[in-house]
Design a protein around this motif. Structure first.
Motif: not given
Ligand code: HSE
Length: 298
Positions: A181, A138-139, A258-259, A136, A12-13, A232, A18-19, A185
């Motif tokens: 996650t 995106d996954n 992702g995260s 979200h 994801a991302n 991150r 992002f998201d 976040r």
């Molecule tokens: N878009 C989400 C994040 C994906 O980055 O927090 C989490 O896997």
């Protein structure tokens, strides 16, 4: 009345999105067996050795997703699900998403496919909400729909499948540390600078344009995240040196999957993707951290 389902890991991302952006990998993926029962209610079993999970449906991400789906249909059917997870929770490649996606996909098949795959995403998102506090897509969207998916809007949900040029391979390294996650976040700022937003949406649009045009260099220079990654990456030991090693080994670009803590790269051949994965793994082990690597066409 029973099915065995594979649900893929997802990235994801994809740097700047992002998201809103994500793509599916060929492997690893979660496996579930799902059976339709005559009595209402959801029963969950877990055969995964490395991960425990709450078995009460209202506390289980897949259980919550399935409940939302059945409620929408007004269905009185019951389901029994047995999990064999292959994607480690907290890895950053959509572990909770794969389980939720598999459950709603399987139930939808067993009920004679009343909804299209795209329409299942909204229910799988409820699992994400339980897992991370945020619904979200995106996954779950790429896990259900395959390929590369853009979440153009959340309200209303508007999902767009993006074509991927022929020679695009992902390498993913999963340093063996766990990052929830929800936690990764929480560290993010709620407000961003306009000048950073300009760079970010330039890169998001550039990536989409690159995918449509099959312009690998454009894809590569668009894989930059000036908003989320700088924050991150501090949670991922050795991130900068792993990224440098990936780029030196020939990757088009590199960012957090992702995260996190997984890190992904894109390359134009499988051989390069393998070389990149090994270079990242070597750098990771120099930090004293074990890792798993995955290479997959997109
Ligand atoms: N878009 C989400 C994040 C994906 O980055 O927090 C989490 O896997």
């Amino acid at each position: 009345d029973s099915l065995h389902i594979f649900a893929p890991a997802t990235v994801a991302n994809v740097a700047a999105g992002f998201d809103i952006l994500g793509f599916a990998l060929n492997a690893p993926g979660d496996e579930i067996t799902i059976r339709k029962t005559d009595t209402p209610g959801i029963t969950i079993h877990n055969k995964t050795e490395f991960a425990s999970m709450p078995l009460a449906p209202e506390k289980n991400t897949a259980g919550v997703a399935l409940q939302a789906y059945l409620q929408h249909l007004g269905s009185e059917h019951g389901f029994e699900i047995t999990f064999l997870k292959k994607i480690k929770p907290g890895s950053g490649i959509g572990s909770s998403a794969a389980s939720s996606a598999a459950a709603v996909f399987g139930a939808n098949e067993l009920l004679g496919r009343p909804l299209e795959r795209k329409d299942l995403v909204q229910f799988a998102m409820q699992g994400e909400k339980l897992a991370s506090g945020s619904a979200h897509a995106d996954n779950v969207a790429p896990a259900l729909m395959g390929g590369f998916v853009l979440v153009r809007s959340y309200n209303p949900l508007d999902l767009v499948t993006i074509p991927v040029p022929e020679n695009l391979y992902a390498s993913v390294i999963h340093p063996q540390i766990e990052l929830k996650t929800e936690d990764s976040r929480r560290v993010l700022r709620k407000q961003i600078l306009l000048k950073d937003a300009v760079v970010q949406w330039g890169n998001t649009a550039g990536l989409i344009a690159g995918l449509f045009k099959g312009d690998y260099e454009l894809i590569g220079r668009s894989l930059q995240d000036v908003i989320i990654e700088p924050i991150r990456s501090l949670l991922i030991p050795g991130f900068e040196s792993i990224k440098t090693a990936a780029l030196q080994a020939g990757a088009l670009g590199c960012s957090i999957s992702g995260s996190g803590p997984s890190i992904f790269t894109l390359s134009t051949s499988e051989a390069t993707a393998q070389t990149v994965a090994k270079a990242m793994q070597q750098m990771c082990s120099q930090q004293g951290i074990e890792s798993e690597i995955h290479v997959s066409p997109i």
